[in-house]
Enzyme design. Structure first.
Site, PDB file in Angstrom:
ATOM      1  CB  SER A   1      -1.213   0.011   0.979  1.00  0.00           C
ATOM      2  OG  SER A   1      -0.305   0.343   2.625  1.00  0.00           O
ATOM      3  CB  CYS A   2       4.068   2.527   1.426  1.00  0.00           C
ATOM      4  SG  CYS A   2       4.806   0.156   1.400  1.00  0.00           S
ATOM      5  CB  THR A   3       4.688   0.561  -3.770  1.00  0.00           C
ATOM      6  OG1 THR A   3       3.524   0.023  -3.663  1.00  0.00           O
ATOM      7  CG2 THR A   3       5.317   0.221  -2.755  1.00  0.00           C
TER       8      THR A   3
ATOM      9  NE  ARG B   1       0.953   5.387   4.605  1.00  0.00           N
ATOM     10  CZ  ARG B   1       1.184   5.218   3.262  1.00  0.00           C
ATOM     11  NH1 ARG B   1       2.664   6.715   3.098  1.00  0.00           N
ATOM     12  NH2 ARG B   1       2.352   4.029   2.306  1.00  0.00           N
TER      13      ARG B   1
END
Length: 460
Positions: free
Chosen positions: A320-322, A397
């Site tokens: 998700s962080c990308t 996150r």
């Protein structure tokens, strides 16, 4: 720079480059005109269609060239749904389809009120044919299933699902974007889509095959080109290059698949040995030969991709962080596997063995560097003493909520619990995955004033 992201877009094949340059001089005219230049362009277009149809396994008059693979999916789905509107508005898809399929399904649902059934997958990312068959109904207008997954490489049981669809008279659309370069799709499918830049052809060319007898009603204004399914002037040089490169990669596929599968097997085996706390995902046997995906605990996916980029490796991620959505990949979520620190390796044809070895040398240092910067735990859990602890990870996150869980887990005794407060969607995937990897018990979610409370019990 070593390119390991062929699943996103394969490097242009030398045959595609040659065909593109040659056809620029011959294929620029309107192929529907009767003068010499038009006839020459029409001959090129017809030859390309015959070559592509042979590779797909359909008749030339069943094959349409589209401006992209996404356009082929959208046109194929909307045309089939419209053509079978009297049968019903029910649509069946798998939970791991490409976003182009899922977006088209959402549009169908919003525009017509039709129901969309999403068939779940197992932990490898494959549907069970029996479960797929159960989702089919008398009012099912269309079913969709990819031939192989674009994120984890798992091959789907297309032939078995196609037979279930045929029995009930439901057309099956197969998204073959990832697999068509490796071979034809088995089974009695009704519609098939693909994209040239996935096999080394130029971008901007898609394929849509619609079998004779399939009810199909193109949406939008009528056009005389490409059977009315892809309006507008065809890019004949790109189409010629796409067909030529498809034929070329198919000729090389058997030998190259064996070579790349051996390299991927090496990555699958060595990564868990070299890097602790790694989960290799996807089916180990029934998979594309060139693709492998793994996820690393306590790692930010974007930071890891930057580290590998600095080491001259181009890879992709489903973490998700990308992404801009801040939610984990729908594929990894449907599989129920770890999403943080996710890396997808997809080797283009011709990848040297030495570059795979160099990647395996670089990866452990890249992962440990990211973990160190994030403050990830290094030692296993201790004996513990406090029966219940709470971790407040609100506003942070993944992988931070998982890292904070791991840091204090040793402070609770066997039988004790740790509650993690988190408002990150990825935590719903990564905390249960951490429990499975660590042999601990995930008790589920609890209501909280803010976010979600994830409760974990220590059992060892």
């Amino acid at each position: 720079m070593t390119y390991f992201d062929a699943a996103s877009s394969a490097p242009l094949h030398p045959v595609a480059r040659q065909a593109l340059q040659a056809s620029l001089d011959e294929g620029w005219a309107d192929p529907v005109r009767l003068y010499r230049e038009g006839r020459r362009a029409a001959l090129l277009l017809d030859a390309a269609r015959e070559a592509a149809a042979e590779a797909v396994g359909c008749r030339p008059d069943e094959l349409t060239f589209t401006p992209s693979g996404t356009y082929a999916v959208h046109s194929g789905m909307s045309g089939a749904l419209s053509g079978r509107r009297r049968a019903g508005r029910h649509l069946v898809v798998s939970a791991v389809e490409h976003s182009s399929v899922l977006h088209a399904a959402s549009a169908h649902e919003a525009a017509t009120g039709g129901e969309v059934a999403e068939v779940p997958v197992d932990r490898y990312g494959a549907v069970e044919p029996e479960e797929y068959a159960k989702a089919l109904r008398e009012d099912t207008a269309l079913a969709c299933l990819q031939s192989a997954n674009h994120e984890v490489g798992t091959e789907q049981p297309v032939a078995a699902v196609a037979e279930a669809c045929r029995t009930l008279g439901v057309p099956l659309l197969v998204d073959a974007a990832q697999s068509l370069g490796w071979g034809p799709v088995e089974g009695a499918w009704s519609l098939l889509t693909a994209s040239a830049h996935k096999w080394g052809g130029p971008a901007g060319v898609g394929l849509l095959a619609v079998r004779k007898g399939v009810r199909f009603a193109p949406r939008g204004p009528a056009d005389e080109r490409e059977s009315g399914r892809a309006p507008g002037f065809q890019n004949i040089p790109a189409i010629v290059a796409a067909a030529a490169s498809l034929r070329a990669v198919r000729a090389e596929a058997a030998e190259e698949a064996v070579r790349l599968r051996a390299l991927v097997d090496r990555i699958r085996a060595r990564v868990p040995e070299l890097v602790p706390d790694v989960e290799v995902v996807g089916d180990p046997e029934h998979r594309l030969p060139h693709l492998v995906t793994f996820s690393c605990l306590y790692v930010d996916g974007e930071a890891l991709l930057h580290e590998l980029d600095r080491a001259d490796f181009s890879v992709s991620s489903g973490s998700s962080c990308t992404s801009s959505t801040l939610t984990p990949s729908h594929v990894l979520r449907a599989m129920g596997v770890l999403s943080e620190g996710n890396v997808r390796i997809s080797l283009p044809p011709g990848t040297p063995e030495g570059e795979v070895d160099r990647f395996l040398e670089v990866l452990p240092g890249a992962v440990s560097g990211v973990r160190e910067r994030l403050g990830a735990p290094r030692s296993p859990a201790g004996s513990g003493g406090t029966p219940a602890l709470v971790v407040d990870a609100l506003g942070r996150r993944c992988p931070i909520p998982v890292i904070e869980l791991a840091k204090i887990f040793g402070e609770v005794p066997v039988g004790g619990t740790v509650t993690v407060l988190s408002d990150d969607e990825a935590a719903r995937l990564d905390i249960p995955a951490w429990c499975e990897m660590r042999g601990q018990e995930y008790l589920g979610e609890r209501p909280a004033d803010h976010g979600v409370a994830h409760v974990v019990r220590r059992i060892s």
